[in-house]
Design an enzyme around this catalytic site. Structure first.
Site, PDB file in Angstrom:
ATOM      1  N   PRO A 353      -6.981  -2.601   0.207  1.00 33.75           N
ATOM      2  CA  PRO A 353      -8.153  -1.520   0.422  1.00 33.75           C
ATOM      3  C   PRO A 353      -7.831  -0.501  -0.783  1.00 33.75           C
ATOM      4  O   PRO A 353      -6.761  -0.473  -1.454  1.00 33.75           O
ATOM      5  CB  PRO A 353      -7.728  -1.040   1.889  1.00 33.75           C
ATOM      6  CG  PRO A 353      -6.707  -1.826   2.422  1.00 33.75           C
ATOM      7  CD  PRO A 353      -6.206  -2.676   1.401  1.00 33.75           C
ATOM      8  N   PRO A 354      -8.810   0.279  -0.977  1.00 30.70           N
ATOM      9  CA  PRO A 354      -8.846   1.233  -1.762  1.00 30.70           C
ATOM     10  C   PRO A 354      -7.699   2.275  -1.614  1.00 30.70           C
ATOM     11  O   PRO A 354      -7.446   2.744  -0.341  1.00 30.70           O
ATOM     12  CB  PRO A 354     -10.203   2.269  -1.840  1.00 30.70           C
ATOM     13  CG  PRO A 354     -11.054   1.400  -0.914  1.00 30.70           C
ATOM     14  CD  PRO A 354     -10.237   0.249  -0.114  1.00 30.70           C
ATOM     15  N   GLY A 355      -7.239   2.761  -2.469  1.00 30.06           N
ATOM     16  CA  GLY A 355      -6.236   4.160  -2.422  1.00 30.06           C
ATOM     17  C   GLY A 355      -4.733   3.550  -1.934  1.00 30.06           C
ATOM     18  O   GLY A 355      -3.936   4.362  -1.426  1.00 30.06           O
ATOM     19  N   GLY A 357      -2.573   2.340  -3.803  1.00 29.07           N
ATOM     20  CA  GLY A 357      -1.807   2.268  -5.189  1.00 29.07           C
ATOM     21  C   GLY A 357      -1.777   1.043  -6.036  1.00 29.07           C
ATOM     22  O   GLY A 357      -0.830   0.976  -6.630  1.00 29.07           O
ATOM     23  N   SER A 675     -14.481 -12.681  12.920  1.00 31.18           N
ATOM     24  CA  SER A 675     -13.214 -12.207  13.912  1.00 31.18           C
ATOM     25  C   SER A 675     -13.533 -11.805  15.083  1.00 31.18           C
ATOM     26  O   SER A 675     -12.946 -11.021  15.835  1.00 31.18           O
ATOM     27  CB  SER A 675     -12.023 -11.344  13.234  1.00 31.18           C
ATOM     28  OG  SER A 675     -12.737 -10.276  12.617  1.00 31.18           O
ATOM     29  N   LYS A 718      -5.335  -4.543  11.481  1.00 28.08           N
ATOM     30  CA  LYS A 718      -6.036  -4.186  13.117  1.00 28.08           C
ATOM     31  C   LYS A 718      -5.103  -3.607  13.695  1.00 28.08           C
ATOM     32  O   LYS A 718      -5.601  -2.722  14.539  1.00 28.08           O
ATOM     33  CB  LYS A 718      -6.347  -5.663  13.120  1.00 28.08           C
ATOM     34  CG  LYS A 718      -7.583  -6.296  12.731  1.00 28.08           C
ATOM     35  CD  LYS A 718      -7.955  -7.778  12.841  1.00 28.08           C
ATOM     36  CE  LYS A 718      -9.169  -8.250  12.328  1.00 28.08           C
ATOM     37  NZ  LYS A 718      -9.489  -9.448  12.477  1.00 28.08           N
TER      38      LYS A 718
HETATM   39  P1  ADP Z   1      -5.936   1.800  -5.690  1.00 24.89           P
HETATM   40  O1  ADP Z   1      -6.057   1.450  -7.288  1.00 24.89           O
HETATM   41  O2  ADP Z   1      -5.571   0.881  -4.815  1.00 24.89           O
HETATM   42  O3  ADP Z   1      -7.575   2.167  -5.199  1.00 24.89           O
HETATM   43  P2  ADP Z   1      -4.685   3.917  -6.583  1.00 24.89           P
HETATM   44  O4  ADP Z   1      -3.538   3.414  -7.508  1.00 24.89           O
HETATM   45  O5  ADP Z   1      -5.826   4.918  -7.304  1.00 24.89           O
HETATM   46  O6  ADP Z   1      -4.978   3.088  -5.535  1.00 24.89           O
HETATM   47  O7  ADP Z   1      -3.833   5.025  -5.753  1.00 24.89           O
HETATM   48  C1  ADP Z   1      -4.547   6.267  -5.416  1.00 24.89           C
HETATM   49  C2  ADP Z   1      -3.323   7.538  -5.341  1.00 24.89           C
HETATM   50  O8  ADP Z   1      -2.315   7.343  -4.448  1.00 24.89           O
HETATM   51  C3  ADP Z   1      -2.471   7.520  -6.609  1.00 24.89           C
HETATM   52  O9  ADP Z   1      -2.385   8.945  -6.874  1.00 24.89           O
HETATM   53  C4  ADP Z   1      -1.211   6.991  -6.397  1.00 24.89           C
HETATM   54  O10 ADP Z   1      -0.262   7.454  -7.106  1.00 24.89           O
HETATM   55  C5  ADP Z   1      -1.137   7.237  -4.720  1.00 24.89           C
HETATM   56  N1  ADP Z   1      -0.290   6.194  -3.974  1.00 24.89           N
HETATM   57  C6  ADP Z   1      -0.759   5.096  -3.611  1.00 24.89           C
HETATM   58  N2  ADP Z   1       0.434   4.486  -3.080  1.00 24.89           N
HETATM   59  C7  ADP Z   1       1.505   5.169  -3.319  1.00 24.89           C
HETATM   60  C8  ADP Z   1       2.884   4.672  -3.077  1.00 24.89           C
HETATM   61  N3  ADP Z   1       3.172   3.747  -2.280  1.00 24.89           N
HETATM   62  N4  ADP Z   1       3.766   5.587  -3.182  1.00 24.89           N
HETATM   63  C9  ADP Z   1       3.136   6.908  -3.881  1.00 24.89           C
HETATM   64  N5  ADP Z   1       1.906   7.254  -4.296  1.00 24.89           N
HETATM   65  C10 ADP Z   1       1.157   6.330  -3.940  1.00 24.89           C
END
Ligand code: ADP
Length: 768
Positions: A353-355, A357, A675, A718
């Site tokens: 999912p988005p966000g 990392g 599902s 879930k």
């Molecule tokens: P994605 O590419 O999966 O959409 P991003 O890589 O853009 O997500 O992550 C969004 C923000 O969250 C970034 O600033 C990232 O540094 C932070 N972040 C996400 N997961 C972690 C983690 N496990 N530890 C530290 N920071 C994280």
């Protein structure tokens, strides 16, 4: 005859020939003086080797010339210049004295004055050949030609020609040595024929060279002229072209690129100033020169360092990091054990999912390996030209994003991230996925051709990595080439740790505040996570924390504080009323309402599926932004219930007098996926029978027409959603039992987990 002898080096005197030369050797000077005292005659003979300083008999040629000294001139420094006239050939018989000068005994053969028809013919031939030679070589002066034509004695003819036109010493000596006139003329003819041929060839070579030089000079001259004219007109294009030419010569392009670029520059330099095409042409050449030809960064494949860098920036994600380390280890092995250095292998694809990392992990990989990083989002790309560029014939054509990315990277081996590879679509403008296939395929991307550039560019050293939100929409052939690494959503606990360790310090720093000047209590952070964000990743959380930091900064300035401590109350003051309130699930069992669990692109969610029946004519309605798969689940559910109407005490034809409406509310996220079968069946049975459904139960699973419960994906997500929603009992397909390992223990301990093999197992638990 006994005559003083002077050895000659590189020079020869023929009878009837007047010439002067310098005498320097002691013994030669002595010979000269002796001759002057007697009858002024000397014997001049060539040395076989000009280097010999003090020649003996064996070092001298066999035939020389008796010459009369006509004049002697003392030059400064012991050198004497003499003027001599050749009188007759003579054969050297002996050197009778060597000191203080050479004394020779020579024999002058009788003059050969025969005039046979053969000789006559030879004379004519010689004359003709000489004329021919004179014409061919252009080296014979008119004067010589004239004096040759004047000669009528056959023996003199050969001598005069030999003396004036032969340049090689061996040739001249050969003629001198022929005493017999016939043989002498024949030898001369042979030499003349050879020389004429040589002169012809020489002439051809010369004229070719001359043409070449003329063309070069002409080109140069014209180019300089154009430059001068353009400078006069205040046009700086001309100097630009020279600049480009210089840059081109310094750039290590491949052969095809160089050839094409040079051709284009030639074209460019000929264009009239002010032609609109100049811009097009120059932009193209500049694009070529801006690419990072031959620039590589060395890889650092130290695994310990890589681990440290990944750990520094990311909390948790243990499995993901381990996979990344494995990937780097394989690359390192390959690098050590293969010669070609081309590291072909699957492309990594981070799915989640988005966000969560994904991008940030890839950045970490680039940093660990020491490569430059570029990123391109494929979300919404539907036109192949975005990837591969437009042909140059289009107005305003530019290269595709791959080439643009390489230019931005500045090296031939960056880490190149393709974001959202699952969000590409295609239409009449071509299929971007097929272009992507070519880019990502290690077998053919060493000569990637952009439509605009029209030359092969090596992408084989690039480390391509992709990310996607979901796997099922990635085009199949692409999926085949990728190694999937799933990045799961975070639990509240993980979010709390990430926020405390990474997000807050990062935002504090980015807003220019002193480290640790803004503090959030755990309770405050939990409140932010629970009441102000609802997401699988931490992106909104990150933004929300940034908002808090900004408000805190204002407070510090307004109230002149060094630090701000944020408590749950302060959170509410800064961010306003909570946006998401965790609704406690309805305690009371209800008819026709069932808690389902869904896995969407933004993580797990609970959905309350509702079903209502009313008098009607057997219509079935489905609402709530359902996808096709879900609609089919609903029909399968209805069929199953009809097939089992007896068991539920329903009239056989119940569906004919009823309209059935199934609704799946909650948010505007389109929902699809197989599902919700059990959920809809349960809702249907409840609505039709009037039996109540327990509201602290949530379920997920697909059903077959025979009522078997099939496994589903996204169990961890879930369960996290159910956890947030305060659910007590979870019904899962039996085959999903193994997935519970991935669920954090503190989440799992909240639930009673019931596994179901058949829909009956589900109904037993859910219905009262
Ligand atoms: P994605 O590419 O999966 O959409 P991003 O890589 O853009 O997500 O992550 C969004 C923000 O969250 C970034 O600033 C990232 O540094 C932070 N972040 C996400 N997961 C972690 C983690 N496990 N530890 C530290 N920071 C994280």
């Amino acid at each position: 005859m006994r005559l003083p002898l002077i050895p000659l080096r590189g020079l020869m005197v023929f009878p009837h020939m007047v010439l002067h030369f310098d005498v320097g050797r002691q013994k030669s000077v002595a010979a000269l003086e002796q001759a002057m005292m007697e009858d002024q005659r000397v014997f001049l003979v060539a040395q076989r080797d000009g280097e010999t300083e003090d020649p003996g008999m064996e070092d001298l040629c066999r035939v020389g010339t008796v010459a009369l000294i006509k004049q002697v001139l003392n030059l400064p420094g012991d050198t004497i210049r003499v003027l001599v006239e050749g009188q007759a050939r003579a054969v050297l018989r002996a050197v009778t004295q060597e000191e203080p000068y050479w004394l020779s005994q020579v024999e002058v053969p009788p003059q050969d004055a025969r005039e046979t028809p053969e000789i006559e013919a030879l004379v004519r031939t010689t004359q003709e050949l000489f004329d021919e030679y004179a014409r061919a070589s252009l080296r014979v002066s008119g004067e010589t030609q004239h004096s040759v034509s004047e000669v009528d004695r056959p023996d003199q003819l050969a001598d005069i020609i030999a003396a004036n036109v032969l340049t090689r010493v061996e040739d001249r000596q050969a003629i001198l040595e022929e005493i017999d006139v016939e043989a002498r003329l024949e030898a001369l003819c042979e030499i003349l024929i050879r020389e004429t041929q040589l002169a012809d060839i020489e002439k051809q070579v010369q004229s070719r060279l001359k043409k070449q030089i003329d063309k070069n000079q002409k080109d140069y001259y014209l180019r300089e002229q154009i430059k001068a004219i353009q400078e006069e007109l205040g046009d700086k294009d001309a100097t630009d072209v020279e600049d480009l030419r210089r840059r081109l010569s310094e750039t290590p392009l491949n052969d095809e690129a160089r050839e094409k670029a040079e051709k284009e520059l030639d074209r460019l330099s000929r264009m009239a100033p002010g032609t609109p095409e100049i811009g097009v042409s120059r932009t193209w050449v500049e694009w070529i020169l801006d690419l990072p030809w031959g620039k590589y960064t060395p890889d650092n494949l130290d695994l310990r360092r890589a681990r440290r860098i990944l750990d520094e920036d990311h909390y948790g994600l243990e499995k993901v990091k381990e996979r990344v380390i494995e990937y780097l280890a394989v690359r390192r092995m390959k690098e050590m054990n293969t010669q070609d250095g081309a590291l072909k292998g699957p492309i990594l694809c981070f799915v989640g999912p988005p966000g969560v990392g994904k991008t940030s992990i890839v950045r970490g990989i680039a940093k660990a390996v020491g490569r430059t990083f570029v990123q391109m989002s494929l979300g919404g790309v539907r036109d192949e030209a975005e990837i591969r560029g437009h042909r140059r014939t289009y107005v305003g054509a530019i290269p595709g994003r791959i080439i643009a990315g390489m230019k931005q990277a500045g090296t031939m081996n960056p880490v190149f991230l393709f974001d959202e590879i699952d969000k590409m679509s295609h239409d009449f403008r071509g299929d971007p996925a097929s272009a992507m296939l070519e880019v990502l395929d290690g077998e053919q991307n060493d000569a990637f051709r952009d439509h605009y550039m029209e030359l092969p560019f090596d992408l084989s050293k690039v480390m391509f990595i992709t990310t996607a939100n979901a796997m099922d929409t990635i085009p199949g052939p692409l999926l085949d080439r990728m190694e999937i690494i799933e990045v799961p959503s975070y639990t509240e606990e993980e979010k709390l740790q990430i926020a405390k360790r990474h997000l807050l310090p990062k935002e504090v720093k980015e807003h220019g505040l002193i480290a640790k000047s803004v503090k959030l209590s755990d309770a405050a952070m939990r409140k932010v996570i629970e009441n102000y964000t609802r997401e699988a990743g931490v992106r909104t959380l990150d933004r929300t924390i940034a908002r808090i930091v900004r408000k805190a900064a204002v407070e510090m300035l307004d109230e002149d504080k060094q630090t701000v401590t944020v408590t749950p109350q302060v959170v509410e003051k800064y961010l306003g009323a909570p946006r998401f309130i965790r609704e406690a699930p309805e305690k009371e069992p209800r008819v026709g309402v069932v808690n389902g669990l869904a896995y969407t692109t933004v993580g797990g969610e609970t959905l309350a599926v509702e079903c209502a029946t009313m008098q009607g004519s057997g219509q079935v309605q489905l609402t709530g932004q359902l996808g096709d798969v879900m609609k089919e689940s609903a029909r399968a559910a209805l069929s199953w219930v009809r097939a089992h109407s007896d068991e539920f005490g329903l009239d056989k034809d119940f569906h004919k007098e009823l309209d059935i409406h199934i609704h799946v509310p909650e948010g505007a996220v389109p929902k699809d996926g197989p599902s919700a079968g059990v959920t809809m069946t349960t809702a249907l049975v409840s609505a039709l029978t009037g039996r109540k459904v327990r509201q602290d139960v949530a379920m997920t699973g697909e059903i077959t027409l025979r009522g078997r419960v099939l496994p589903i994906g996204g169990v961890k997500e879930k369960l996290l959603a159910a956890y947030r929603a305060g659910i007590k009992t979870i019904i899962l397909p039996l085959e999903n039992k193994k997935d519970l390992e991935d669920v954090p223990a503190h989440v799992l301990s909240q639930f009673r987990i019931v596994t179901a093999e058949n829909i009956e197992d589900v109904l037993k638990v859910a219905l009262i």
